[in-house]
Design an enzyme around this catalytic site. Sequence first.
Site, short mmCIF file in Angstrom:
data_model
loop_
_atom_site.label_atom_id
_atom_site.label_comp_id
_atom_site.label_asym_id
_atom_site.label_seq_id
_atom_site.Cartn_x
_atom_site.Cartn_y
_atom_site.Cartn_z
N PHE A 18 47.97 -2.95 -7.70
CA PHE A 18 49.22 -2.63 -8.39
C PHE A 18 49.31 -1.14 -8.63
O PHE A 18 48.32 -0.51 -9.02
CB PHE A 18 49.27 -3.37 -9.74
N ARG A 38 34.40 -4.88 -9.57
CA ARG A 38 34.88 -4.21 -10.77
C ARG A 38 36.40 -4.14 -10.73
O ARG A 38 36.97 -3.67 -9.74
CB ARG A 38 34.31 -2.80 -10.89
N GLU A 39 37.05 -4.63 -11.78
CA GLU A 39 38.51 -4.50 -11.92
C GLU A 39 38.75 -3.25 -12.75
O GLU A 39 38.30 -3.16 -13.89
CB GLU A 39 39.08 -5.74 -12.61
N SER A 66 38.59 3.31 -23.00
CA SER A 66 38.07 1.98 -22.64
C SER A 66 37.24 2.10 -21.37
O SER A 66 37.63 1.59 -20.31
CB SER A 66 39.22 1.00 -22.43
N PRO A 67 36.08 2.77 -21.43
CA PRO A 67 35.33 3.08 -20.21
C PRO A 67 34.79 1.87 -19.45
O PRO A 67 34.37 2.02 -18.31
CB PRO A 67 34.19 3.97 -20.70
N GLU A 104 41.12 6.20 -18.49
CA GLU A 104 41.96 7.01 -19.38
C GLU A 104 41.10 7.89 -20.28
O GLU A 104 40.16 7.43 -20.92
CB GLU A 104 42.84 6.12 -20.27
N GLU A 137 63.74 7.30 -24.02
CA GLU A 137 64.87 6.49 -24.47
C GLU A 137 64.47 5.09 -24.92
O GLU A 137 65.19 4.44 -25.66
CB GLU A 137 65.96 6.42 -23.41
N GLU A 190 61.73 4.47 -26.71
CA GLU A 190 60.75 4.67 -27.76
C GLU A 190 61.47 4.81 -29.11
O GLU A 190 62.31 5.66 -29.29
CB GLU A 190 59.96 5.96 -27.44
#
Length: 182
Positions: free
Chosen positions: A16, A38-39, A114-115, A120, A141, A143
């Site tokens: 995705f 691993r995902e 979130s390793p 991230e 817009e 938010e």
Amino acid sequence: MNNRFEEKTVASEVLFEGKVISLRVEEVELPDGKFAKRELVGHPGAVAIIAITDDNKLILVEQYRKALNRSIIEIPAGKIEPGEDNEVTALRELEEETGYGAHQFNYLQSFATSPGFANEIIHIFVAKGLYKIEKPAQGDEDEFINIIECTIEEAEQMVLDESIYDAKTAFAILYAKKLIDN
């Protein structure tokens, strides 16, 4: 850094590609020679701002988070756009989410959110010498934000009563307490 537990990627499939994240499955060779899947979530990174007023109050934002199906209180934050400098992103997000600018703006620290499954990294900045911007840039817009000004003690209580429910904000409050107490 010791990489004795490194997992070598032998195959990767993108499942995705979205506006904010990507998802891929990787087959990896483990240190013992076995294989595993691993995902992994790909994320461009984000910034977050510890905004401290001249009277030592924190500027926080309340917004609904669909992933949690609830509103939470957070420090101002946002996703880094492609090619955008982290500090530019942080100043933009501070303005869009709170309507404030800052005379003092300093990088504090970065950390992984979130390793175990995502790449991230959030870059934390401290904003002081805050001033209201007459015509601030408009935020996203989709938010909807409520601005909250509170003491460090009130913010600590919000962590305890789970109004503040995300790691970046709890992390930031630890630092803010140190910054305000010094």
